[in-house]
Design a protein around this motif. Structure first.
Motif, PDB file in Angstrom:
ATOM      1  N   ALA D  69       0.850  -1.187   0.000  1.00 43.67           N
ATOM      2  CA  ALA D  69       0.000   0.000   0.000  1.00 43.67           C
ATOM      3  C   ALA D  69       0.885   1.235   0.000  1.00 43.67           C
ATOM      4  O   ALA D  69       1.834   1.313   0.783  1.00 43.67           O
ATOM      5  CB  ALA D  69      -0.887  -0.006   1.241  1.00 43.67           C
ATOM      6  N   VAL D  70       0.587   2.178  -0.881  1.00 43.20           N
ATOM      7  CA  VAL D  70       1.368   3.426  -0.899  1.00 43.20           C
ATOM      8  C   VAL D  70       0.442   4.624  -0.741  1.00 43.20           C
ATOM      9  O   VAL D  70      -0.674   4.639  -1.253  1.00 43.20           O
ATOM     10  CB  VAL D  70       2.220   3.575  -2.183  1.00 43.20           C
ATOM     11  CG1 VAL D  70       3.249   2.459  -2.290  1.00 43.20           C
ATOM     12  CG2 VAL D  70       1.354   3.622  -3.423  1.00 43.20           C
ATOM     13  N   ALA D  71       0.948   5.627  -0.037  1.00 37.81           N
ATOM     14  CA  ALA D  71       0.143   6.822   0.259  1.00 37.81           C
ATOM     15  C   ALA D  71      -0.223   7.574  -1.011  1.00 37.81           C
ATOM     16  O   ALA D  71       0.605   7.746  -1.907  1.00 37.81           O
ATOM     17  CB  ALA D  71       0.916   7.747   1.184  1.00 37.81           C
ATOM     18  N   LEU D  72      -1.476   8.029  -1.056  1.00 38.00           N
ATOM     19  CA  LEU D  72      -1.972   8.783  -2.201  1.00 38.00           C
ATOM     20  C   LEU D  72      -2.263  10.216  -1.748  1.00 38.00           C
ATOM     21  O   LEU D  72      -1.789  11.178  -2.332  1.00 38.00           O
ATOM     22  CB  LEU D  72      -3.264   8.119  -2.700  1.00 38.00           C
ATOM     23  CG  LEU D  72      -3.843   8.621  -4.006  1.00 38.00           C
ATOM     24  CD1 LEU D  72      -2.929   8.305  -5.166  1.00 38.00           C
ATOM     25  CD2 LEU D  72      -5.225   7.995  -4.244  1.00 38.00           C
ATOM     26  N   SER D  73      -3.062  10.348  -0.705  1.00 40.27           N
ATOM     27  CA  SER D  73      -3.504  11.657  -0.247  1.00 40.27           C
ATOM     28  C   SER D  73      -3.659  11.624   1.266  1.00 40.27           C
ATOM     29  O   SER D  73      -4.218  10.670   1.809  1.00 40.27           O
ATOM     30  CB  SER D  73      -4.854  11.960  -0.908  1.00 40.27           C
ATOM     31  OG  SER D  73      -5.373  13.192  -0.482  1.00 40.27           O
ATOM     32  N   THR D  74      -3.146  12.644   1.923  1.00 41.11           N
ATOM     33  CA  THR D  74      -3.250  12.683   3.386  1.00 41.11           C
ATOM     34  C   THR D  74      -3.643  14.093   3.821  1.00 41.11           C
ATOM     35  O   THR D  74      -3.450  15.053   3.087  1.00 41.11           O
ATOM     36  CB  THR D  74      -1.890  12.374   4.057  1.00 41.11           C
ATOM     37  OG1 THR D  74      -0.952  13.398   3.696  1.00 41.11           O
ATOM     38  CG2 THR D  74      -1.357  11.025   3.645  1.00 41.11           C
ATOM     39  N   HIS D  75      -4.220  14.191   5.008  1.00 38.14           N
ATOM     40  CA  HIS D  75      -4.342  15.529   5.585  1.00 38.14           C
ATOM     41  C   HIS D  75      -4.154  15.467   7.092  1.00 38.14           C
ATOM     42  O   HIS D  75      -4.344  14.426   7.721  1.00 38.14           O
ATOM     43  CB  HIS D  75      -5.607  16.271   5.200  1.00 38.14           C
ATOM     44  CG  HIS D  75      -6.827  15.462   5.160  1.00 38.14           C
ATOM     45  ND1 HIS D  75      -7.506  15.132   6.270  1.00 38.14           N
ATOM     46  CD2 HIS D  75      -7.488  14.916   4.110  1.00 38.14           C
ATOM     47  CE1 HIS D  75      -8.561  14.418   5.910  1.00 38.14           C
ATOM     48  NE2 HIS D  75      -8.579  14.257   4.620  1.00 38.14           N
ATOM     49  N   TYR D  96     -11.968   2.377   6.148  1.00 38.83           N
ATOM     50  CA  TYR D  96     -12.555   1.718   4.975  1.00 38.83           C
ATOM     51  C   TYR D  96     -11.449   0.974   4.235  1.00 38.83           C
ATOM     52  O   TYR D  96     -10.341   1.484   4.111  1.00 38.83           O
ATOM     53  CB  TYR D  96     -13.176   2.770   4.053  1.00 38.83           C
ATOM     54  CG  TYR D  96     -13.505   2.262   2.676  1.00 38.83           C
ATOM     55  CD1 TYR D  96     -14.676   1.540   2.434  1.00 38.83           C
ATOM     56  CD2 TYR D  96     -12.636   2.492   1.609  1.00 38.83           C
ATOM     57  CE1 TYR D  96     -14.961   1.066   1.171  1.00 38.83           C
ATOM     58  CE2 TYR D  96     -12.918   2.026   0.344  1.00 38.83           C
ATOM     59  CZ  TYR D  96     -14.080   1.312   0.124  1.00 38.83           C
ATOM     60  OH  TYR D  96     -14.359   0.833  -1.131  1.00 38.83           O
ATOM     61  N   ALA D 101      -8.162   0.724  -2.829  1.00 33.91           N
ATOM     62  CA  ALA D 101      -7.898   1.892  -1.999  1.00 33.91           C
ATOM     63  C   ALA D 101      -8.377   1.632  -0.587  1.00 33.91           C
ATOM     64  O   ALA D 101      -9.309   0.838  -0.372  1.00 33.91           O
ATOM     65  CB  ALA D 101      -8.607   3.113  -2.584  1.00 33.91           C
ATOM     66  N   LEU D 103      -8.753   3.711   3.491  1.00 35.62           N
ATOM     67  CA  LEU D 103      -8.720   4.972   4.222  1.00 35.62           C
ATOM     68  C   LEU D 103      -8.429   4.728   5.705  1.00 35.62           C
ATOM     69  O   LEU D 103      -9.023   3.839   6.310  1.00 35.62           O
ATOM     70  CB  LEU D 103     -10.080   5.664   4.079  1.00 35.62           C
ATOM     71  CG  LEU D 103     -10.275   6.997   4.810  1.00 35.62           C
ATOM     72  CD1 LEU D 103      -9.387   8.082   4.219  1.00 35.62           C
ATOM     73  CD2 LEU D 103     -11.745   7.427   4.729  1.00 35.62           C
ATOM     74  N   ARG D 105      -7.576   6.627   9.649  1.00 34.71           N
ATOM     75  CA  ARG D 105      -7.648   7.806  10.503  1.00 34.71           C
ATOM     76  C   ARG D 105      -6.656   7.599  11.633  1.00 34.71           C
ATOM     77  O   ARG D 105      -6.596   6.511  12.221  1.00 34.71           O
ATOM     78  CB  ARG D 105      -9.074   7.925  11.059  1.00 34.71           C
ATOM     79  CG  ARG D 105      -9.269   9.072  12.026  1.00 34.71           C
ATOM     80  CD  ARG D 105     -10.756   9.188  12.381  1.00 34.71           C
ATOM     81  NE  ARG D 105     -10.945   9.852  13.638  1.00 34.71           N
ATOM     82  CZ  ARG D 105     -11.070  11.177  13.798  1.00 34.71           C
ATOM     83  NH1 ARG D 105     -11.034  11.965  12.753  1.00 34.71           N
ATOM     84  NH2 ARG D 105     -11.238  11.696  14.994  1.00 34.71           N
ATOM     85  N   THR D 119      -5.659  12.000   8.392  1.00 37.26           N
ATOM     86  CA  THR D 119      -6.460  11.093   7.563  1.00 37.26           C
ATOM     87  C   THR D 119      -5.653  10.772   6.317  1.00 37.26           C
ATOM     88  O   THR D 119      -5.018  11.670   5.755  1.00 37.26           O
ATOM     89  CB  THR D 119      -7.769  11.766   7.124  1.00 37.26           C
ATOM     90  OG1 THR D 119      -8.413  12.338   8.266  1.00 37.26           O
ATOM     91  CG2 THR D 119      -8.715  10.759   6.494  1.00 37.26           C
ATOM     92  N   TRP D 121      -5.358   8.243   2.588  1.00 36.72           N
ATOM     93  CA  TRP D 121      -5.747   7.215   1.623  1.00 36.72           C
ATOM     94  C   TRP D 121      -4.492   6.525   1.097  1.00 36.72           C
ATOM     95  O   TRP D 121      -3.512   7.194   0.788  1.00 36.72           O
ATOM     96  CB  TRP D 121      -6.397   7.857   0.384  1.00 36.72           C
ATOM     97  CG  TRP D 121      -7.838   8.192   0.514  1.00 36.72           C
ATOM     98  CD1 TRP D 121      -8.346   9.430   0.766  1.00 36.72           C
ATOM     99  CD2 TRP D 121      -8.949   7.308   0.352  1.00 36.72           C
ATOM    100  NE1 TRP D 121      -9.717   9.369   0.781  1.00 36.72           N
ATOM    101  CE2 TRP D 121     -10.116   8.079   0.528  1.00 36.72           C
ATOM    102  CE3 TRP D 121      -9.076   5.942   0.090  1.00 36.72           C
ATOM    103  CZ2 TRP D 121     -11.397   7.530   0.450  1.00 36.72           C
ATOM    104  CZ3 TRP D 121     -10.361   5.398   0.012  1.00 36.72           C
ATOM    105  CH2 TRP D 121     -11.500   6.184   0.198  1.00 36.72           C
TER     106      TRP D 121
END
Lengths: 127, 127, 127, 127
Positions: D69-75, D96, D101, D103, D105, D119, D121
């Motif tokens: 799994a590789v990071a796509l989008s984080t906040h 999820y 994909a 998700l 937290r 958070t 993805w």
């Protein structure tokens, strides 16, 4: 405060057929049904419709303290598509509240199943 | 392709009075006018309305390559409030496109002034 | 102001070997080389390392106006993996600056190629 | 599995003095102490340090299923500043998980008090 709070339903919520209640300070619940006019090109609930449901709960929760709060930054995670005729509900909770800014998390569910997650910051006007 | 593309206007866009064009692959432009029924409790354009404008441009841009694309994660930054009767426009551009995912940036402007910025990832279905 | 600004390099940037300059108010440029100790389990630059590069540019740009600014909300989009020995650079620009909040966008590049995009809000302390 | 999992600590985590455990599939816990070299210009823990703590928990949780799994989008939402010498802990949970994909937290706490929320993805490589 409990039960439906009709005066809390703003014009855009009304246009989309959304209803709301504020269970307590910093909280809100908004619900509605996906109508044919709420669909996107894929035939599922438009991302903007589901977002508005969450955003409405966020706005109600963040403005429930008697201090004007306006959205600064939000994000929405889409987990599952929702179809026409389905009932969706957004529940907002306060994660953090400072004097100038506050953070909310909103879960959007269809029959209890999580379909989207929303996070939003508001700027709060001086008390 | 240039000019308005009526077939690209999905039911929710139509319900909100939004119009669109696709200047080229990976791009989209969506515009509309803030009507009284698009307002929030503060009397300005609802966050969900402005988001939908941006999200519609994102959906059109990301689906313009002939591969089905669905929203995964989005965020919206609100810079300035917009009033009733004002015309707003969202312009989407492709920041990155991979085989399975693509990233778009959308700017929302009123008379050229930036009022919101949107970023969104789509999941792309296998080619 | 131009050229390297050594006093702007905070302890964490120094620990990671990052260098910086502030081309002008609201701007910043931070660069460094991915060392073996910056890698993740996949053998590529750690997400936290690339983020720190962007976050450092964000911090310098947002604190360049003489008003203390602290991060409120950020997001990072990862486009391409970066390997050990590669040089990466983050360039921050101001998207919006209000009295209480400001928004920055940072692009992270390797030899000119975009590898990540960062967006961040700061809270600004009263002038 | 419980207790510290040394093989899970990647080079960047090791460089920052972070430790980790994986309580179960889709979960992770990462902790460390803010050292003088982890500070920013304001004299508090660098945003990149706190982010890396959260990102490391995210990476471990998302890679705990035997699929890369590789990071796509984080906040990342920053709630409270953390000082030198303080111990911080990040706990990741799976919100999820789809085939392509997922998700997560992550909550970052200092002595039980929430200081940041993350958070993220990931893109998952085909099983």
């Amino acid at each position: 405060m409990s039960g439906s709070v009709p005066t809390m339903v703003d014009p855009f919520m009304k246009a989309l057929g959304l209803e709301a209640e504020i269970p307590g300070p910093g909280q809100a619940r908004v619900w509605g049904v996906v109508r044919p006019e709420h669909l996107n090109l894929h035939g599922t609930a438009h991302g903007g419709f589901l977002y508005t449901l969450a955003d409405a709960a966020f706005a109600l929760a963040s403005n429930s303290h008697g201090v004007r709060a306006v959205a600064l930054s939000t994000h929405m995670e889409y987990l599952r598509a929702v179809g026409a005729g389905e009932r969706v509900e957004a529940v907002a909770e306060e994660v953090y509240r400072g004097r100038r800014a506050a953070l909310y998390r909103v879960e959007v569910r269809r029959d209890g199943e999580l379909v989207a997650v929303f996070t939003g910051w508001v700027h709060r006007f001086a008390e």
